[in-house]
Write a protein that holds these residues in place. Structure first.
Motif, PDB file in Angstrom:
ATOM      1  N   UNK A  94       0.840  -1.195   0.000  1.00 49.23           N
ATOM      2  CA  UNK A  94       0.000   0.000   0.000  1.00 49.23           C
ATOM      3  C   UNK A  94       0.881   1.253   0.000  1.00 49.23           C
ATOM      4  N   UNK A  95       0.695   2.097  -1.006  1.00 48.21           N
ATOM      5  CA  UNK A  95       1.412   3.362  -1.068  1.00 48.21           C
ATOM      6  C   UNK A  95       0.893   4.292   0.026  1.00 48.21           C
ATOM      7  N   UNK A  96       1.755   5.131   0.540  1.00 47.18           N
ATOM      8  CA  UNK A  96       1.352   6.154   1.498  1.00 47.18           C
ATOM      9  C   UNK A  96       1.869   7.498   0.998  1.00 47.18           C
ATOM     10  N   UNK A  97       1.250   8.570   1.453  1.00 50.21           N
ATOM     11  CA  UNK A  97       1.743   9.890   1.088  1.00 50.21           C
ATOM     12  C   UNK A  97       2.991  10.184   1.899  1.00 50.21           C
ATOM     13  N   UNK A  98       4.001  10.698   1.224  1.00 52.59           N
ATOM     14  CA  UNK A  98       5.250  11.049   1.888  1.00 52.59           C
ATOM     15  C   UNK A  98       5.042  12.334   2.688  1.00 52.59           C
ATOM     16  N   UNK A  99       5.693  12.450   3.834  1.00 53.55           N
ATOM     17  CA  UNK A  99       5.627  13.711   4.580  1.00 53.55           C
ATOM     18  C   UNK A  99       6.154  14.850   3.697  1.00 53.55           C
ATOM     19  N   UNK A 100       5.618  16.044   3.880  1.00 54.12           N
ATOM     20  CA  UNK A 100       5.997  17.178   3.034  1.00 54.12           C
ATOM     21  C   UNK A 100       7.498  17.430   3.030  1.00 54.12           C
ATOM     22  N   UNK A 101       8.152  17.288   4.188  1.00 54.36           N
ATOM     23  CA  UNK A 101       9.597  17.544   4.235  1.00 54.36           C
ATOM     24  C   UNK A 101      10.409  16.483   3.492  1.00 54.36           C
ATOM     25  N   UNK A 102       9.800  15.327   3.237  1.00 58.66           N
ATOM     26  CA  UNK A 102      10.503  14.265   2.512  1.00 58.66           C
ATOM     27  C   UNK A 102      10.272  14.345   1.004  1.00 58.66           C
ATOM     28  N   UNK A 103       9.175  14.977   0.574  1.00 62.43           N
ATOM     29  CA  UNK A 103       8.829  14.998  -0.851  1.00 62.43           C
ATOM     30  C   UNK A 103       9.905  15.653  -1.706  1.00 62.43           C
ATOM     31  N   UNK A 104      10.542  16.685  -1.222  1.00 64.01           N
ATOM     32  CA  UNK A 104      11.583  17.382  -1.979  1.00 64.01           C
ATOM     33  C   UNK A 104      12.965  17.147  -1.387  1.00 64.01           C
ATOM     34  N   UNK A 105      13.088  16.204  -0.454  1.00 63.31           N
ATOM     35  CA  UNK A 105      14.384  15.915   0.167  1.00 63.31           C
ATOM     36  C   UNK A 105      15.256  15.093  -0.779  1.00 63.31           C
ATOM     37  N   UNK A 106      16.542  15.326  -0.687  1.00 60.21           N
ATOM     38  CA  UNK A 106      17.502  14.544  -1.470  1.00 60.21           C
ATOM     39  C   UNK A 106      17.551  13.134  -0.896  1.00 60.21           C
ATOM     40  N   UNK A 107      17.451  12.131  -1.757  1.00 68.58           N
ATOM     41  CA  UNK A 107      17.423  10.737  -1.315  1.00 68.58           C
ATOM     42  C   UNK A 107      18.829  10.237  -0.970  1.00 68.58           C
ATOM     43  N   UNK A 108      19.798  10.436  -1.850  1.00 69.44           N
ATOM     44  CA  UNK A 108      21.126   9.848  -1.679  1.00 69.44           C
ATOM     45  C   UNK A 108      22.175  10.889  -1.295  1.00 69.44           C
ATOM     46  N   UNK A 109      22.998  10.523  -0.329  1.00 70.07           N
ATOM     47  CA  UNK A 109      24.132  11.361   0.047  1.00 70.07           C
ATOM     48  C   UNK A 109      25.274  11.133  -0.938  1.00 70.07           C
ATOM     49  N   UNK A 110      26.285  11.983  -0.886  1.00 69.68           N
ATOM     50  CA  UNK A 110      27.458  11.796  -1.746  1.00 69.68           C
ATOM     51  C   UNK A 110      28.142  10.462  -1.446  1.00 69.68           C
ATOM     52  N   UNK A 111      28.166  10.066  -0.180  1.00 63.43           N
ATOM     53  CA  UNK A 111      28.783   8.780   0.199  1.00 63.43           C
ATOM     54  C   UNK A 111      28.013   7.621  -0.425  1.00 63.43           C
ATOM     55  N   UNK A 112      26.674   7.673  -0.352  1.00 64.11           N
ATOM     56  CA  UNK A 112      25.859   6.604  -0.949  1.00 64.11           C
ATOM     57  C   UNK A 112      26.016   6.570  -2.467  1.00 64.11           C
ATOM     58  N   UNK A 113      26.113   7.749  -3.093  1.00 61.00           N
ATOM     59  CA  UNK A 113      26.358   7.783  -4.543  1.00 61.00           C
ATOM     60  C   UNK A 113      27.670   7.083  -4.872  1.00 61.00           C
ATOM     61  N   UNK A 114      28.701   7.355  -4.077  1.00 59.41           N
ATOM     62  CA  UNK A 114      29.989   6.702  -4.291  1.00 59.41           C
ATOM     63  C   UNK A 114      29.900   5.196  -4.130  1.00 59.41           C
ATOM     64  N   UNK A 115      29.136   4.734  -3.136  1.00 59.14           N
ATOM     65  CA  UNK A 115      28.984   3.295  -2.917  1.00 59.14           C
ATOM     66  C   UNK A 115      28.227   2.638  -4.065  1.00 59.14           C
ATOM     67  N   UNK A 116      27.172   3.279  -4.541  1.00 57.96           N
ATOM     68  CA  UNK A 116      26.427   2.728  -5.674  1.00 57.96           C
ATOM     69  C   UNK A 116      27.312   2.732  -6.917  1.00 57.96           C
ATOM     70  N   UNK A 117      28.080   3.789  -7.109  1.00 57.88           N
ATOM     71  CA  UNK A 117      29.010   3.840  -8.237  1.00 57.88           C
ATOM     72  C   UNK A 117      30.026   2.719  -8.193  1.00 57.88           C
ATOM     73  N   UNK A 118      30.526   2.407  -6.996  1.00 56.49           N
ATOM     74  CA  UNK A 118      31.490   1.305  -6.838  1.00 56.49           C
ATOM     75  C   UNK A 118      30.848  -0.031  -7.190  1.00 56.49           C
ATOM     76  N   UNK A 119      29.625  -0.256  -6.734  1.00 52.24           N
ATOM     77  CA  UNK A 119      28.916  -1.496  -7.058  1.00 52.24           C
ATOM     78  C   UNK A 119      28.704  -1.597  -8.565  1.00 52.24           C
ATOM     79  N   UNK A 120      28.308  -0.494  -9.189  1.00 54.39           N
ATOM     80  CA  UNK A 120      28.097  -0.486 -10.644  1.00 54.39           C
ATOM     81  C   UNK A 120      29.392  -0.781 -11.390  1.00 54.39           C
TER      82      UNK A 120
END
Length: 169
Positions: A94-120
Motif C-alpha cells: 500500500x502506497x502512502x503519502x510522503x511527509x511534506x519535508x521528505x517529498x523534496x528531500x535529497x534521497x542519496x548522500x554523496x557517500x551513498x552515490x559513491x557506494x552505488x558507483x562502486x557497485x556499478x
C-alpha cells in the motif's frame, strides 16, 4: 526444461521433472532505485526514491536523478524530484503519502552515490556492455536485487535539431 528431460532420459533422477521455484526475502528498503551504466559516455545514471522502488518503475513518483562519473563516482548533475508517495516495506504493497519535508528531500548522500558507483563498476567489470541495476539500501547497506544488460546503441540516430520529445518519463 530440455536439460531436465535429457537428464531424466539418461536415467539421472527417477522422479518426474518438476518446476524450480525461487524464493527471495523482501528487503526492507529505506531507499531504492535503478542505476544504468552508460558505457559510451562513462557515466552512471541513478534514479532514487524513499522506500521500495516500485513507484519509480510504475511512474508514480518523479525520482531524484543523479549522473555520476563512472571513473570516480562523483556527481556531475543532481536533480531532486518530487516524491509525493512512498511504498514502505511494511505496508504490504500500500502506497502512502510522503511527509511534506521528505517529498523534496535529497534521497542519496554523496557517500551513498559513491557506494552505488562502486557497485556499478564491479558489475561492469564482471559483464560487458551497459547494464541496468536495481538496488536498495537498508540497515545493512546496499543490496543488488538484479542486473540486466541493456542495449543503448542507436541504429538510426535522430539529429538533435529534430528531437521529438524531451523530459522525464
Amino acid at each position: 526444461g530440455e536439460r531436465a528431460l535429457a537428464m531424466h532420459a539418461r536415467g539421472l533422477g527417477t522422479e518426474s521433472p518438476s518446476m524450480a521455484v525461487v524464493v527471495q526475502p523482501m528487503v526492507p528498503a529505506d531507499k531504492a532505485g535503478i542505476a544504468v551504466l552508460l558505457t559510451e559516455s562513462a557515466e552512471i545514471l541513478i534514479e532514487a526514491t524513499f522506500g521500495l522502488g516500485e513507484p519509480i518503475i510504475s511512474g508514480a513518483v518523479e525520482p531524484d536523478r543523479y549522473v555520476i562519473d563512472a571513473s570516480n563516482a562523483r556527481a556531475r548533475s543532481i536533480t531532486i524530484g518530487r516524491k509525493q508517495i512512498v511504498l514502505p516495506a511494511d505496508t504490504h504493497g500500500r502506497h502512502t503519502f510522503a511527509p511534506l519535508d521528505q517529498q523534496w528531500a535529497r534521497v542519496l548522500s554523496d557517500i551513498e552515490l559513491g557506494q552505488i558507483g562502486e557497485v556499478c563498476s564491479r558489475v561492469a567489470a564482471s559483464f560487458s556492455g551497459a547494464h541496468e541495476i536495481e538496488w536498495v539500501i537498508d540497515d545493512l547497506g546496499i543490496a543488488i536485487l538484479q542486473a540486466r544488460s541493456v542495449d543503448t546503441r542507436h541504429d538510426d540516430p535522430v539529429p538533435s535539431d529534430h528531437r521529438l520529445l524531451t523530459g522525464i518519463g
